[in-house]
Design a protein around this motif. Structure first.
Motif, mmCIF file in Angstrom:
data_model
loop_
_atom_site.group_PDB
_atom_site.id
_atom_site.type_symbol
_atom_site.label_atom_id
_atom_site.label_comp_id
_atom_site.label_asym_id
_atom_site.label_seq_id
_atom_site.Cartn_x
_atom_site.Cartn_y
_atom_site.Cartn_z
ATOM 1 N N PHE A 1 -25.487 -43.890 -33.199
ATOM 2 C CA PHE A 1 -26.235 -44.568 -34.259
ATOM 3 C C PHE A 1 -27.701 -44.696 -33.857
ATOM 4 C CE2 PHE A 1 -21.875 -46.021 -34.533
ATOM 5 C CZ PHE A 1 -21.607 -45.963 -35.888
ATOM 6 N N THR A 2 -28.598 -44.380 -34.791
ATOM 7 C CA THR A 2 -30.029 -44.539 -34.573
ATOM 8 C C THR A 2 -30.706 -45.236 -35.742
ATOM 9 O OG1 THR A 2 -30.450 -42.342 -35.516
ATOM 10 C CG2 THR A 2 -30.189 -42.482 -33.121
ATOM 11 N N GLU A 3 -29.917 -45.771 -36.685
ATOM 12 C CA GLU A 3 -30.469 -46.481 -37.836
ATOM 13 C C GLU A 3 -29.788 -47.835 -37.965
ATOM 14 O OE1 GLU A 3 -30.137 -44.119 -41.325
ATOM 15 O OE2 GLU A 3 -31.470 -42.544 -40.601
ATOM 16 N N ASP A 4 -30.474 -48.782 -38.582
ATOM 17 C CA ASP A 4 -29.967 -50.138 -38.715
ATOM 18 C C ASP A 4 -28.754 -50.193 -39.636
ATOM 19 O OD1 ASP A 4 -32.065 -50.863 -37.177
ATOM 20 O OD2 ASP A 4 -33.349 -51.438 -38.858
ATOM 21 N N GLY A 5 -27.906 -51.195 -39.396
ATOM 22 C CA GLY A 5 -26.742 -51.405 -40.247
ATOM 23 C C GLY A 5 -25.480 -51.490 -39.422
ATOM 24 N N ASP A 6 -24.369 -51.017 -39.998
ATOM 25 C CA ASP A 6 -23.086 -51.036 -39.309
ATOM 26 C C ASP A 6 -23.102 -50.094 -38.110
ATOM 27 O OD1 ASP A 6 -22.064 -52.816 -41.126
ATOM 28 O OD2 ASP A 6 -21.168 -51.280 -42.401
ATOM 29 N N LEU A 7 -22.456 -50.531 -37.042
ATOM 30 C CA LEU A 7 -22.259 -49.700 -35.849
ATOM 31 C C LEU A 7 -20.771 -49.515 -35.604
ATOM 32 C CD1 LEU A 7 -24.873 -51.447 -33.507
ATOM 33 C CD2 LEU A 7 -25.248 -49.445 -34.966
ATOM 34 N N ASN A 8 -19.982 -49.496 -36.678
ATOM 35 C CA ASN A 8 -18.531 -49.497 -36.559
ATOM 36 C C ASN A 8 -18.003 -48.158 -36.048
ATOM 37 O OD1 ASN A 8 -18.569 -52.078 -37.613
ATOM 38 N ND2 ASN A 8 -18.213 -51.392 -39.704
ATOM 39 N N PHE A 9 -16.854 -48.237 -35.397
ATOM 40 C CA PHE A 9 -16.191 -47.054 -34.833
ATOM 41 C C PHE A 9 -14.710 -47.158 -35.164
ATOM 42 C CE2 PHE A 9 -14.524 -45.120 -30.632
ATOM 43 C CZ PHE A 9 -14.421 -43.860 -31.207
ATOM 44 N N SER A 10 -14.146 -46.130 -35.794
ATOM 45 C CA SER A 10 -12.742 -46.173 -36.188
ATOM 46 C C SER A 10 -12.132 -44.790 -36.029
ATOM 47 C CB SER A 10 -12.604 -46.640 -37.640
ATOM 48 O OG SER A 10 -11.247 -46.643 -38.042
ATOM 49 N N LEU A 11 -11.026 -44.715 -35.298
ATOM 50 C CA LEU A 11 -10.271 -43.472 -35.127
ATOM 51 C C LEU A 11 -8.793 -43.756 -35.347
ATOM 52 C CD1 LEU A 11 -11.763 -41.723 -31.949
ATOM 53 C CD2 LEU A 11 -11.945 -40.965 -34.313
ATOM 54 N N GLU A 12 -8.119 -42.862 -36.053
ATOM 55 C CA GLU A 12 -6.678 -42.991 -36.272
ATOM 56 C C GLU A 12 -5.960 -41.791 -35.667
ATOM 57 O OE1 GLU A 12 -5.566 -43.591 -40.285
ATOM 58 O OE2 GLU A 12 -6.710 -45.433 -40.547
ATOM 59 N N GLY A 13 -4.799 -42.056 -35.099
ATOM 60 C CA GLY A 13 -3.937 -40.976 -34.619
ATOM 61 C C GLY A 13 -4.458 -40.218 -33.416
ATOM 62 N N VAL A 14 -5.120 -40.915 -32.480
ATOM 63 C CA VAL A 14 -5.590 -40.257 -31.258
ATOM 64 C C VAL A 14 -4.379 -39.920 -30.385
ATOM 65 C CG1 VAL A 14 -7.013 -40.474 -29.191
ATOM 66 C CG2 VAL A 14 -7.762 -41.500 -31.354
ATOM 67 N N ASP A 15 -4.204 -38.653 -30.031
ATOM 68 C CA ASP A 15 -3.053 -38.201 -29.245
ATOM 69 C C ASP A 15 -3.192 -38.671 -27.794
ATOM 70 O OD1 ASP A 15 -0.885 -36.948 -28.157
ATOM 71 O OD2 ASP A 15 -1.632 -34.899 -28.433
ATOM 72 N N VAL A 16 -2.257 -39.509 -27.352
ATOM 73 C CA VAL A 16 -2.271 -39.984 -25.969
ATOM 74 C C VAL A 16 -0.963 -39.643 -25.263
ATOM 75 C CG1 VAL A 16 -3.934 -41.836 -26.369
ATOM 76 C CG2 VAL A 16 -1.493 -42.272 -26.732
ATOM 77 N N SER A 17 -0.227 -38.672 -25.789
ATOM 78 C CA SER A 17 1.013 -38.259 -25.126
ATOM 79 C C SER A 17 0.676 -37.699 -23.747
ATOM 80 C CB SER A 17 1.735 -37.208 -25.972
ATOM 81 O OG SER A 17 0.874 -36.126 -26.271
ATOM 82 N N GLY A 18 1.350 -38.189 -22.747
ATOM 83 C CA GLY A 18 1.086 -37.779 -21.374
ATOM 84 C C GLY A 18 -0.075 -38.486 -20.715
ATOM 85 N N VAL A 19 -0.703 -39.423 -21.416
ATOM 86 C CA VAL A 19 -1.843 -40.164 -20.878
ATOM 87 C C VAL A 19 -1.378 -41.530 -20.394
ATOM 88 C CG1 VAL A 19 -4.088 -41.189 -21.418
ATOM 89 C CG2 VAL A 19 -3.465 -38.966 -22.384
ATOM 90 N N SER A 20 -1.920 -41.983 -19.286
ATOM 91 C CA SER A 20 -1.539 -43.286 -18.744
ATOM 92 C C SER A 20 -2.499 -44.401 -19.152
ATOM 93 C CB SER A 20 -1.473 -43.225 -17.212
ATOM 94 O OG SER A 20 -0.496 -42.306 -16.785
ATOM 95 N N ALA A 21 -3.823 -44.133 -19.099
ATOM 96 C CA ALA A 21 -4.788 -45.212 -19.285
ATOM 97 C C ALA A 21 -5.892 -44.798 -20.257
ATOM 98 C CB ALA A 21 -5.415 -45.615 -17.953
ATOM 99 N N LEU A 22 -6.290 -45.759 -21.060
ATOM 100 C CA LEU A 22 -7.387 -45.591 -22.022
ATOM 101 C C LEU A 22 -8.459 -46.638 -21.737
ATOM 102 C CD1 LEU A 22 -8.631 -44.774 -24.929
ATOM 103 C CD2 LEU A 22 -7.210 -46.663 -25.777
ATOM 104 N N LYS A 23 -9.720 -46.253 -21.908
ATOM 105 C CA LYS A 23 -10.826 -47.200 -21.954
ATOM 106 C C LYS A 23 -11.682 -46.874 -23.175
ATOM 107 C CE LYS A 23 -11.561 -48.407 -17.064
ATOM 108 N NZ LYS A 23 -12.590 -48.469 -15.980
#
Length: 588
Positions: free
Chosen positions: A138-160
């Motif tokens: 983001f480089t402009e004023d307003g919402d800075l929202n972040f939304s993701l659906e269905g991120v594949d984490v099969s075989g993954v142990s840790a998320l940050k």
């Protein structure tokens, strides 16, 4: 008393899908880092929060103001930090799920824009077992929202989940409201239906039906709570018996002797086993004590002024035929535009005047930073929008800032969440057809109470309006330049009578410059008889430095009422871009 409420259907709370795997905890004030050039020394990086951390590789710059990256009031905010910094959640265990959803809510803060240069930005990212994926920048004023659906984490142990930023200057920065991660599996929902949703404290009650999607083989008990136990009584639990999909819950009003108007009560239903999503609904308990609203009208409003006036000069004035009348249960509200999705009809400001008295026949409320009303009767932070806006003076307001009262944007409010409409006025511009985010509501609320729209038949929103002293049914437009000798600002006193003529709005008609001779000519209309000066700047940001022209200028009053400023700018040929403005000269 006729009261219509805007939110009487059931609402779901918390996330939209799935069991939460992580929810940021900003509940403890003061976690993070602050610094200034005085006694506040910068904390060492990294700084740990409840379930997150902040860190930086290079210490930020410091100045005399407080530079913050810290929790306060349930949010994580940064203001004038002075360099690059990062945020990351603690490690989130995702080893037991195949996909996740990430939802982060944030927005910029600051009066003049959070991004003051091309290098400044705010950027999201996430790490899967240390492997980084970048999100939106983001480089402009307003919402800075972040939304993701269905991120594949099969075989993954840790998320940050994290973000980096570089936003520096004045009061500029950002607010992070929440960061949540869930497993993407839809949870069953509880539906709530209230009949009626409004009832009297004198023997009234409501039956709230609690419904689940499918019948169970065993009893399902839910916890029930209300936000105000002084207004209603309800059982602490409700049980849907095996084989059924619903149970009726009786909510009984509690009568009291207070003349406190309608009271909004929240009723929440939660599952102690966390299988069903929590749900809540809203009930209104009406008063049975007599109440007569004072005879009040809006008399003067300033929403903006030139930059020489602190706090934009924002204030409002009420007038009453009843000297020293009580303002208990009286509210001033502003209805304007919300986000692009919300359009018009959004409650932008709610000012509760309860506990105050008219000062004789006048009452002035003002922003603490303004300097036009010398001794206001009431001070509160005002954020009047410089856009089409409807001001209403009402009793017993029971909605909230951010509520959309015109969800379909048809120019008629879907609901009127107040007791009595005492007065109102709309400030508008007439720059082309009104889009769905530029609507005002005088016509839909009856002009017998809400006056006609006040506009200058141009592209500007009136900065100052006031009722004519000799004809209070007529609204007049004051000057944008609040310290102009022709200003009609009279907070706390009788208004000027005026002649009903709307003063001309300042407008730049032409600007011609010659880089060879380093001279220019600026033709401006609508400045009146005040003394003005020309200033220049090489940027238009919050930190713009406006300076007087070193080469000076001459001023010529033209027969058509315009003014021509002829000026010399010694640096004109050496800069790629330069901005000029006309400002009032405050030198005595």
């Amino acid at each position: 008393m006729n009261i219509r409420f805007f939110l009487l259907s059931s609402l779901l709370i918390s996330g939209a899908y799935g069991a939460d795997l992580y929810e940021s905890d900003f509940s403890v004030d003061g976690q993070g880092a602050t610094h200034d050039s005085g006694s506040d020394t910068l904390e060492a990086s990294p700084v740990l929060g409840e379930n997150w951390s902040i860190f930086w590789d290079v210490d930020p710059l410091t100045d005399s103001s407080t530079n913050s990256f810290v929790t306060q009031g349930g949010i994580l905010f940064s203001e004038d930090w002075g360099g690059f910094a990062s945020f990351e959640t603690d490690e989130i265990d995702v080893s037991g799920v195949d996909s996740i959803n990430i939802v982060a809510l944030a927005s910029t803060r600051g009066n003049g824009g959070a991004f003051n240069a091309g290098s400044e930005q705010f950027a999201w990212y996430y790490l899967l077992d240390g492997a980084r994926t970048d999100g939106p920048v983001f480089t402009e004023d307003g919402d800075l929202n972040f939304s993701l659906e269905g991120v594949d984490v099969s075989g993954v142990s840790a998320l940050k989940v994290g973000f980096t930023f570089n936003i520096n200057g004045g009061t500029d920065g950002f607010d992070v409201t929440s960061i949540t991660v869930n497993d993407g599996v839809a949870s069953p929902e509880i539906a709530l239906e209230s009949q009626p949703d409004r009832f009297s404290e004198n023997g009234g009650f409501s039956v709230v039906k609690i419904t689940i999607p499918e019948a169970l083989a065993v009893d399902q008990t839910f916890n029930v709570s209300v936000g105000d136990t002084d207004e209603v009584f309800v059982d602490a639990t409700a049980t849907v018996i095996a084989g059924s999909t619903f149970v009726d819950l009786v909510v009984t009003a509690i009568n009291d002797a207070e003349a406190d108007g309608p009271q909004l009560v929240t009723l929440a239903v939660t599952d102690p086993n966390n299988v069903y999503k929590p749900a809540e609904t809203f009930l209104v308990v009406t008063d049975d004590e007599p109440f007569t609203a004072p005879a009040l009208t809006l008399n003067e409003i300033r929403i903006n002024a030139n930059s020489a006036v602190a706090g934009n000069g924002e204030y409002f004035e009420l007038v009453s035929s009843q000297a020293n009348a009580s303002l208990d249960r009286v509210y001033l509200i502003a209805i304007g535009s919300g986000t692009a999705a919300e359009g018009s009809g959004v409650v932008e400001e709610v000012i509760d005047l309860s506990g105050n008295l008219m000062n004789g026949n006048f009452f002035v409320g003002a922003d603490p930073a303004q300097e036009l009303a010398e001794s206001p009767d009431f001070e509160t932070e005002l954020n009047f929008e410089n856009d089409n806006v409807t001001f209403l003076l009402v009793t017993d307001f029971i909605s909230v800032v951010g509520a959309d009262l015109d969800a379909d944007d048809d120019g008629t409010l879907d609901s009127e969440p107040w007791g009595e409409l005492l007065d109102g006025v709309a400030l508008v511009s007439d720059e082309g057809p009104r889009t769905t985010d530029q609507l005002v509501y005088g016509a839909s609320l009856s002009f017998s109470v809400v006056g006609p729209d006040v506009n200058d038949n141009g592209s500007f929103i009136p900065a100052h309006i006031y009722r004519a002293g000799n004809n209070p049914s007529t609204w007049l437009i004051g000057t944008f330049f609040a310290l102009d000798p022709e200003s009609a600002d009279t907070p706390g006193a009788l208004n000027q009578s005026g002649d009903g003529v709307i003063p001309a709005k300042p407008e730049i008609l032409s600007l011609e410059v010659d880089r060879t001779t380093r001279t220019g000519a600026l033709v401006v209309s609508g400045l009146g008889s005040s003394i003005f000066k020309i200033e220049y700047s090489d940027d238009l940001t919050e930190n713009s430095v406006w300076q007087d022209l070193a080469g000076g200028y001459t001023e010529i009053d033209n027969p058509d009422g315009t003014i021509t400023f002829s000026f010399t700018d010694p640096e004109l040929s050496t800069v790629a871009k330069r901005f000029y403005r006309i400002n009032i000269d405050l030198t005595p």
